[in-house]
Design an enzyme around this catalytic site. Sequence first.
Site, PDB file in Angstrom:
ATOM      1  N   ASN A 173       5.277 -14.368   1.929  1.00 22.03           N
ATOM      2  CA  ASN A 173       4.269 -14.328   0.864  1.00 22.03           C
ATOM      3  C   ASN A 173       3.706 -15.698   0.495  1.00 22.03           C
ATOM      4  O   ASN A 173       2.739 -15.781  -0.258  1.00 22.03           O
ATOM      5  CB  ASN A 173       4.813 -13.631  -0.403  1.00 22.03           C
ATOM      6  CG  ASN A 173       5.198 -12.196  -0.113  1.00 22.03           C
ATOM      7  OD1 ASN A 173       4.378 -11.448   0.404  1.00 22.03           O
ATOM      8  ND2 ASN A 173       6.428 -11.811  -0.397  1.00 22.03           N
TER       9      ASN A 173
ATOM     10  N   ARG B 145      -3.238 -15.387  -5.088  1.00 22.90           N
ATOM     11  CA  ARG B 145      -2.775 -14.403  -6.070  1.00 22.90           C
ATOM     12  C   ARG B 145      -1.807 -15.104  -7.029  1.00 22.90           C
ATOM     13  O   ARG B 145      -1.183 -16.106  -6.669  1.00 22.90           O
ATOM     14  CB  ARG B 145      -2.058 -13.236  -5.373  1.00 22.90           C
ATOM     15  CG  ARG B 145      -2.920 -12.435  -4.407  1.00 22.90           C
ATOM     16  CD  ARG B 145      -3.657 -11.285  -5.063  1.00 22.90           C
ATOM     17  NE  ARG B 145      -2.737 -10.402  -5.789  1.00 22.90           N
ATOM     18  CZ  ARG B 145      -2.870 -10.054  -7.064  1.00 22.90           C
ATOM     19  NH1 ARG B 145      -3.879 -10.519  -7.765  1.00 22.90           N
ATOM     20  NH2 ARG B 145      -1.987  -9.258  -7.629  1.00 22.90           N
TER      21      ARG B 145
ATOM     22  N   TYR C  13       2.571 -19.493  -9.599  1.00 20.62           N
ATOM     23  CA  TYR C  13       2.743 -20.442  -8.494  1.00 20.62           C
ATOM     24  C   TYR C  13       1.633 -21.490  -8.396  1.00 20.62           C
ATOM     25  O   TYR C  13       1.646 -22.301  -7.468  1.00 20.62           O
ATOM     26  CB  TYR C  13       2.874 -19.681  -7.169  1.00 20.62           C
ATOM     27  CG  TYR C  13       4.082 -18.770  -7.146  1.00 20.62           C
ATOM     28  CD1 TYR C  13       5.375 -19.293  -7.213  1.00 20.62           C
ATOM     29  CD2 TYR C  13       3.945 -17.386  -7.092  1.00 20.62           C
ATOM     30  CE1 TYR C  13       6.484 -18.472  -7.224  1.00 20.62           C
ATOM     31  CE2 TYR C  13       5.060 -16.564  -7.092  1.00 20.62           C
ATOM     32  CZ  TYR C  13       6.323 -17.109  -7.165  1.00 20.62           C
ATOM     33  OH  TYR C  13       7.424 -16.294  -7.159  1.00 20.62           O
TER      34      TYR C  13
ATOM     35  N   ASN D 147      10.923 -23.757   2.075  1.00 17.15           N
ATOM     36  CA  ASN D 147      10.826 -22.842   0.942  1.00 17.15           C
ATOM     37  C   ASN D 147      11.056 -21.451   1.541  1.00 17.15           C
ATOM     38  O   ASN D 147      10.131 -20.870   2.133  1.00 17.15           O
ATOM     39  CB  ASN D 147       9.465 -22.923   0.253  1.00 17.15           C
ATOM     40  CG  ASN D 147       9.431 -22.016  -0.979  1.00 17.15           C
ATOM     41  OD1 ASN D 147      10.297 -21.151  -1.159  1.00 17.15           O
ATOM     42  ND2 ASN D 147       8.445 -22.204  -1.832  1.00 17.15           N
TER      43      ASN D 147
ATOM     44  N   ALA E  83      11.651 -15.314  -1.061  1.00 17.52           N
ATOM     45  CA  ALA E  83      12.667 -14.361  -1.540  1.00 17.52           C
ATOM     46  C   ALA E  83      13.894 -14.291  -0.621  1.00 17.52           C
ATOM     47  O   ALA E  83      14.968 -13.866  -1.067  1.00 17.52           O
ATOM     48  CB  ALA E  83      12.050 -12.980  -1.712  1.00 17.52           C
TER      49      ALA E  83
ATOM     50  N   HIS F 260      17.466 -15.607  -1.681  1.00 26.19           N
ATOM     51  CA  HIS F 260      18.424 -14.942  -2.547  1.00 26.19           C
ATOM     52  C   HIS F 260      19.367 -13.987  -1.828  1.00 26.19           C
ATOM     53  O   HIS F 260      20.353 -13.546  -2.403  1.00 26.19           O
ATOM     54  CB  HIS F 260      17.674 -14.209  -3.667  1.00 26.19           C
ATOM     55  CG  HIS F 260      16.604 -15.060  -4.292  1.00 26.19           C
ATOM     56  ND1 HIS F 260      16.903 -16.254  -4.921  1.00 26.19           N
ATOM     57  CD2 HIS F 260      15.243 -14.941  -4.334  1.00 26.19           C
ATOM     58  CE1 HIS F 260      15.766 -16.813  -5.346  1.00 26.19           C
ATOM     59  NE2 HIS F 260      14.755 -16.042  -4.993  1.00 26.19           N
TER      60      HIS F 260
ATOM     61  N   ASP G 270      22.638 -18.517   8.244  1.00 26.26           N
ATOM     62  CA  ASP G 270      23.388 -18.759   9.478  1.00 26.26           C
ATOM     63  C   ASP G 270      22.550 -19.535  10.487  1.00 26.26           C
ATOM     64  O   ASP G 270      23.056 -20.430  11.168  1.00 26.26           O
ATOM     65  CB  ASP G 270      23.859 -17.439  10.094  1.00 26.26           C
ATOM     66  CG  ASP G 270      25.057 -16.839   9.362  1.00 26.26           C
ATOM     67  OD1 ASP G 270      25.637 -17.525   8.496  1.00 26.26           O
ATOM     68  OD2 ASP G 270      25.401 -15.680   9.645  1.00 26.26           O
TER      69      ASP G 270
ATOM     70  N   GLU H 198      15.977 -27.668   0.440  1.00 29.74           N
ATOM     71  CA  GLU H 198      15.428 -26.394  -0.041  1.00 29.74           C
ATOM     72  C   GLU H 198      14.484 -26.680  -1.206  1.00 29.74           C
ATOM     73  O   GLU H 198      14.869 -27.407  -2.129  1.00 29.74           O
ATOM     74  CB  GLU H 198      16.612 -25.534  -0.507  1.00 29.74           C
ATOM     75  CG  GLU H 198      16.237 -24.227  -1.152  1.00 29.74           C
ATOM     76  CD  GLU H 198      17.457 -23.537  -1.790  1.00 29.74           C
ATOM     77  OE1 GLU H 198      18.602 -24.009  -1.630  1.00 29.74           O
ATOM     78  OE2 GLU H 198      17.222 -22.531  -2.484  1.00 29.74           O
TER      79      GLU H 198
ATOM     80  N   HIS I  10      11.563 -25.010  -4.105  1.00 30.21           N
ATOM     81  CA  HIS I  10      10.926 -23.877  -4.775  1.00 30.21           C
ATOM     82  C   HIS I  10       9.891 -24.421  -5.730  1.00 30.21           C
ATOM     83  O   HIS I  10      10.142 -25.402  -6.441  1.00 30.21           O
ATOM     84  CB  HIS I  10      11.946 -23.045  -5.554  1.00 30.21           C
ATOM     85  CG  HIS I  10      13.009 -22.489  -4.663  1.00 30.21           C
ATOM     86  ND1 HIS I  10      12.775 -21.399  -3.849  1.00 30.21           N
ATOM     87  CD2 HIS I  10      14.267 -22.900  -4.412  1.00 30.21           C
ATOM     88  CE1 HIS I  10      13.875 -21.165  -3.142  1.00 30.21           C
ATOM     89  NE2 HIS I  10      14.784 -22.058  -3.453  1.00 30.21           N
TER      90      HIS I  10
ATOM     91  N   SER J 106       8.724 -22.654  -8.354  1.00 30.62           N
ATOM     92  CA  SER J 106       9.153 -22.263  -9.702  1.00 30.62           C
ATOM     93  C   SER J 106      10.603 -22.691  -9.913  1.00 30.62           C
ATOM     94  O   SER J 106      11.337 -22.941  -8.948  1.00 30.62           O
ATOM     95  CB  SER J 106       9.022 -20.747  -9.870  1.00 30.62           C
ATOM     96  OG  SER J 106       9.865 -20.065  -8.950  1.00 30.62           O
TER      97      SER J 106
ATOM     98  N   ARG K 196      14.353 -17.891 -14.183  1.00 34.80           N
ATOM     99  CA  ARG K 196      13.628 -16.637 -13.946  1.00 34.80           C
ATOM    100  C   ARG K 196      14.626 -15.465 -13.928  1.00 34.80           C
ATOM    101  O   ARG K 196      15.688 -15.554 -14.519  1.00 34.80           O
ATOM    102  CB  ARG K 196      12.803 -16.757 -12.661  1.00 34.80           C
ATOM    103  CG  ARG K 196      11.759 -17.878 -12.743  1.00 34.80           C
ATOM    104  CD  ARG K 196      10.868 -17.930 -11.532  1.00 34.80           C
ATOM    105  NE  ARG K 196      10.075 -16.719 -11.392  1.00 34.80           N
ATOM    106  CZ  ARG K 196       9.416 -16.393 -10.272  1.00 34.80           C
ATOM    107  NH1 ARG K 196       9.451 -17.203  -9.216  1.00 34.80           N
ATOM    108  NH2 ARG K 196       8.721 -15.277 -10.214  1.00 34.80           N
TER     109      ARG K 196
ATOM    110  N   ARG L 278      17.173 -14.260  -8.961  1.00 36.81           N
ATOM    111  CA  ARG L 278      16.666 -15.517  -8.379  1.00 36.81           C
ATOM    112  C   ARG L 278      17.596 -16.707  -8.659  1.00 36.81           C
ATOM    113  O   ARG L 278      17.366 -17.805  -8.170  1.00 36.81           O
ATOM    114  CB  ARG L 278      15.271 -15.837  -8.925  1.00 36.81           C
ATOM    115  CG  ARG L 278      14.212 -14.846  -8.516  1.00 36.81           C
ATOM    116  CD  ARG L 278      12.828 -15.321  -8.944  1.00 36.81           C
ATOM    117  NE  ARG L 278      11.929 -14.204  -9.153  1.00 36.81           N
ATOM    118  CZ  ARG L 278      11.198 -13.622  -8.183  1.00 36.81           C
ATOM    119  NH1 ARG L 278      11.241 -14.079  -6.952  1.00 36.81           N
ATOM    120  NH2 ARG L 278      10.415 -12.600  -8.459  1.00 36.81           N
TER     121      ARG L 278
END
Length: 149
Positions: free
Chosen positions: A11, A18, A23, A74, A77, A80, A87, A98, A100, A102, A107, A111
């Site tokens: 996404n 959107r 975001y 990033n 989803a 999570h 792996d 890593e 993100h 947000s 949240r 998350r």
Amino acid sequence: MSHILVLNGPNLNMLGIREPGVYGTDTLASIESRLSGKAEQLGVQVSFFQTNHEGEMIDRIHSAYGNVDGILINPGAWTHYSYALRDALSTVGLPIVEVHMSNIHKREAFRHVSVISAIAVGQIAGFGANSYLLGFDALASHLKQTDPV
Ligand code: CA2
């Protein structure tokens, strides 16, 4: 010259198109172009990949083995719950940062957990598009420390 691979999960191709309230208004292409500028400043090579398909992401991570020095990701989803992604990242044995956009910790409860963090050098969350630039800086300086030549 260090080579950093920047990966984006599901996404994230919709960034800036959107839900700008969550975001922001930056598109993935504009973030990648800022990262290219930062890479040039730092004298680091950069490559980009985004996919909505978990298997494709795992294949890309496998092909990074021996070809890049670090991964900025990033995972969207997948962060999570994807043990398969974790792996794959762990298997290639490269330094991982890593990121993100947000602050996942303020949240929804689902998350708050990252299955990726434990195999990462570190996590940056909550700074919008700037999370990528901060993460890139952090990974580049980590690579410099571990391989000063
Ligand atoms: O904050 C982040 O960067 C996330 O990794 C974004 C993921 C979310 O599942 C993570 O919990 C936190 C979602 C990316 C969805 O991106 C969109 C962009 C524009 C419109 C809709 C979704």
